[in-house]
Motif scaffolding. Sequence first.
Motif, PDB file in Angstrom:
ATOM      1  N   SER A 204       0.822  -1.211   0.000  1.00 38.07           N
ATOM      2  CA  SER A 204       0.000   0.000   0.000  1.00 38.07           C
ATOM      3  C   SER A 204       0.856   1.261   0.000  1.00 38.07           C
ATOM      4  O   SER A 204       0.372   2.347  -0.313  1.00 38.07           O
ATOM      5  CB  SER A 204      -0.934   0.010   1.216  1.00 38.07           C
ATOM      6  N   ARG A 205       2.126   1.126   0.356  1.00 38.75           N
ATOM      7  CA  ARG A 205       3.025   2.289   0.374  1.00 38.75           C
ATOM      8  C   ARG A 205       3.680   2.531  -0.988  1.00 38.75           C
ATOM      9  O   ARG A 205       4.318   3.563  -1.196  1.00 38.75           O
ATOM     10  CB  ARG A 205       4.137   2.081   1.399  1.00 38.75           C
ATOM     11  N   LEU A 206       3.546   1.565  -1.884  1.00 40.29           N
ATOM     12  CA  LEU A 206       4.211   1.678  -3.176  1.00 40.29           C
ATOM     13  C   LEU A 206       3.472   2.662  -4.079  1.00 40.29           C
ATOM     14  O   LEU A 206       2.243   2.655  -4.131  1.00 40.29           O
ATOM     15  CB  LEU A 206       4.280   0.305  -3.851  1.00 40.29           C
ATOM     16  N   PRO A 207       4.187   3.480  -4.810  1.00 39.89           N
ATOM     17  CA  PRO A 207       3.520   4.463  -5.680  1.00 39.89           C
ATOM     18  C   PRO A 207       2.748   3.824  -6.821  1.00 39.89           C
ATOM     19  O   PRO A 207       1.717   4.340  -7.254  1.00 39.89           O
ATOM     20  CB  PRO A 207       4.683   5.308  -6.202  1.00 39.89           C
ATOM     21  N   ASP A 208       3.213   2.683  -7.326  1.00 38.98           N
ATOM     22  CA  ASP A 208       2.559   2.024  -8.459  1.00 38.98           C
ATOM     23  C   ASP A 208       2.832   0.530  -8.369  1.00 38.98           C
ATOM     24  O   ASP A 208       3.880   0.049  -8.805  1.00 38.98           O
ATOM     25  CB  ASP A 208       3.088   2.591  -9.783  1.00 38.98           C
ATOM     26  N   TRP A 209       1.861  -0.225  -7.796  1.00 33.34           N
ATOM     27  CA  TRP A 209       2.078  -1.653  -7.584  1.00 33.34           C
ATOM     28  C   TRP A 209       2.319  -2.390  -8.890  1.00 33.34           C
ATOM     29  O   TRP A 209       3.192  -3.251  -8.978  1.00 33.34           O
ATOM     30  CB  TRP A 209       0.900  -2.286  -6.849  1.00 33.34           C
ATOM     31  N   ASN A 210       1.563  -2.070  -9.939  1.00 33.43           N
ATOM     32  CA  ASN A 210       1.718  -2.778 -11.212  1.00 33.43           C
ATOM     33  C   ASN A 210       3.130  -2.613 -11.777  1.00 33.43           C
ATOM     34  O   ASN A 210       3.733  -3.564 -12.285  1.00 33.43           O
ATOM     35  CB  ASN A 210       0.687  -2.279 -12.227  1.00 33.43           C
ATOM     36  N   ARG A 211       3.642  -1.410 -11.646  1.00 32.76           N
ATOM     37  CA  ARG A 211       5.010  -1.174 -12.128  1.00 32.76           C
ATOM     38  C   ARG A 211       6.020  -1.940 -11.274  1.00 32.76           C
ATOM     39  O   ARG A 211       6.976  -2.525 -11.807  1.00 32.76           O
ATOM     40  CB  ARG A 211       5.308   0.322 -12.086  1.00 32.76           C
ATOM     41  N   THR A 212       5.802  -1.951  -9.978  1.00 36.30           N
ATOM     42  CA  THR A 212       6.696  -2.700  -9.090  1.00 36.30           C
ATOM     43  C   THR A 212       6.644  -4.188  -9.403  1.00 36.30           C
ATOM     44  O   THR A 212       7.680  -4.867  -9.463  1.00 36.30           O
ATOM     45  CB  THR A 212       6.319  -2.466  -7.621  1.00 36.30           C
ATOM     46  N   ALA A 213       5.435  -4.715  -9.598  1.00 35.02           N
ATOM     47  CA  ALA A 213       5.278  -6.142  -9.893  1.00 35.02           C
ATOM     48  C   ALA A 213       6.009  -6.511 -11.180  1.00 35.02           C
ATOM     49  O   ALA A 213       6.648  -7.573 -11.267  1.00 35.02           O
ATOM     50  CB  ALA A 213       3.799  -6.496  -9.990  1.00 35.02           C
ATOM     51  N   GLU A 214       5.932  -5.652 -12.174  1.00 34.83           N
ATOM     52  CA  GLU A 214       6.629  -5.914 -13.435  1.00 34.83           C
ATOM     53  C   GLU A 214       8.138  -5.952 -13.228  1.00 34.83           C
ATOM     54  O   GLU A 214       8.851  -6.795 -13.788  1.00 34.83           O
ATOM     55  CB  GLU A 214       6.256  -4.848 -14.460  1.00 34.83           C
ATOM     56  N   ARG A 215       8.632  -5.030 -12.418  1.00 33.98           N
ATOM     57  CA  ARG A 215      10.071  -5.031 -12.124  1.00 33.98           C
ATOM     58  C   ARG A 215      10.479  -6.287 -11.363  1.00 33.98           C
ATOM     59  O   ARG A 215      11.521  -6.898 -11.658  1.00 33.98           O
ATOM     60  CB  ARG A 215      10.435  -3.776 -11.309  1.00 33.98           C
ATOM     61  N   LEU A 216       9.655  -6.696 -10.401  1.00 37.41           N
ATOM     62  CA  LEU A 216       9.963  -7.902  -9.635  1.00 37.41           C
ATOM     63  C   LEU A 216       9.996  -9.132 -10.535  1.00 37.41           C
ATOM     64  O   LEU A 216      10.847 -10.011 -10.370  1.00 37.41           O
ATOM     65  CB  LEU A 216       8.931  -8.091  -8.512  1.00 37.41           C
ATOM     66  N   ARG A 217       9.073  -9.206 -11.479  1.00 36.34           N
ATOM     67  CA  ARG A 217       9.064 -10.335 -12.422  1.00 36.34           C
ATOM     68  C   ARG A 217      10.383 -10.385 -13.205  1.00 36.34           C
ATOM     69  O   ARG A 217      10.985 -11.450 -13.381  1.00 36.34           O
ATOM     70  CB  ARG A 217       7.898 -10.204 -13.405  1.00 36.34           C
TER      71      ARG A 217
END
Length: 238
Positions: free
Chosen positions: A178-191
Amino acid sequence: MRNHELVLSWIEVELAAGRLAVGQRLPGERAVAEQLNVSRASAREGIRVLEAMGVVRAGVGSGPGSGTVITANPAVAIGAALRFHVASSHLPVEDIVQTRLLLETWAVGQARATAPSMAVAADLLEKMDHPGLAAGEFLRLDALFHVALAEAAGNVLIGAMMSSLRGSIESYTLELTSRLPDWNRTAERLRSEHRAIFQAIAAGNDDAEPAGDARSPGPDASTLIADHIAGFYREAGL
């Protein structure tokens, strides 16, 4: 020594002596109580403690799955203890994250590309690529992926500790999203980072390059996973 502790001590001795082994059933509560000269209540309490410790699995009914079976799952006890201590704030989450870094950087550096858990990790990568995956499900698969990589090192204790550490901060990690500015972008980076780590292990940890340019290049799987873990928590403000 309290009566239920006699039961724990007896099981320990029997396992060490080879008279009991994983997969075998324990005698019934009455037989245990009579053998140790304790009450059935004490025998039952001892068996329940063993179940909480992940040493046995208690079945019900009268079929093939009934009875108390020795299972030996150390991650159960370690995980339960860690969750309670994290909840009580006795163990700072920051300390657990640092411990994860120590364990995981060592584990992926020792991981074997041919280990059976690498096939599990590959399957988890595919599942994390599914579109529209909720953050909670992604993080569940993410945790399993990291445990699979740790298990590829072939050290049973490291694998158990990793599973326990991940489980102990599961709810906290989900809260961090919930603290992340953009979860979808973070998830893509994690992948992308997951695949780079996996490929580094598959290639023998030699001169791996990360997938994408969202993170500083690392020469091997250990460096990649250290950057991966630290990067997520740093982005979440920890």
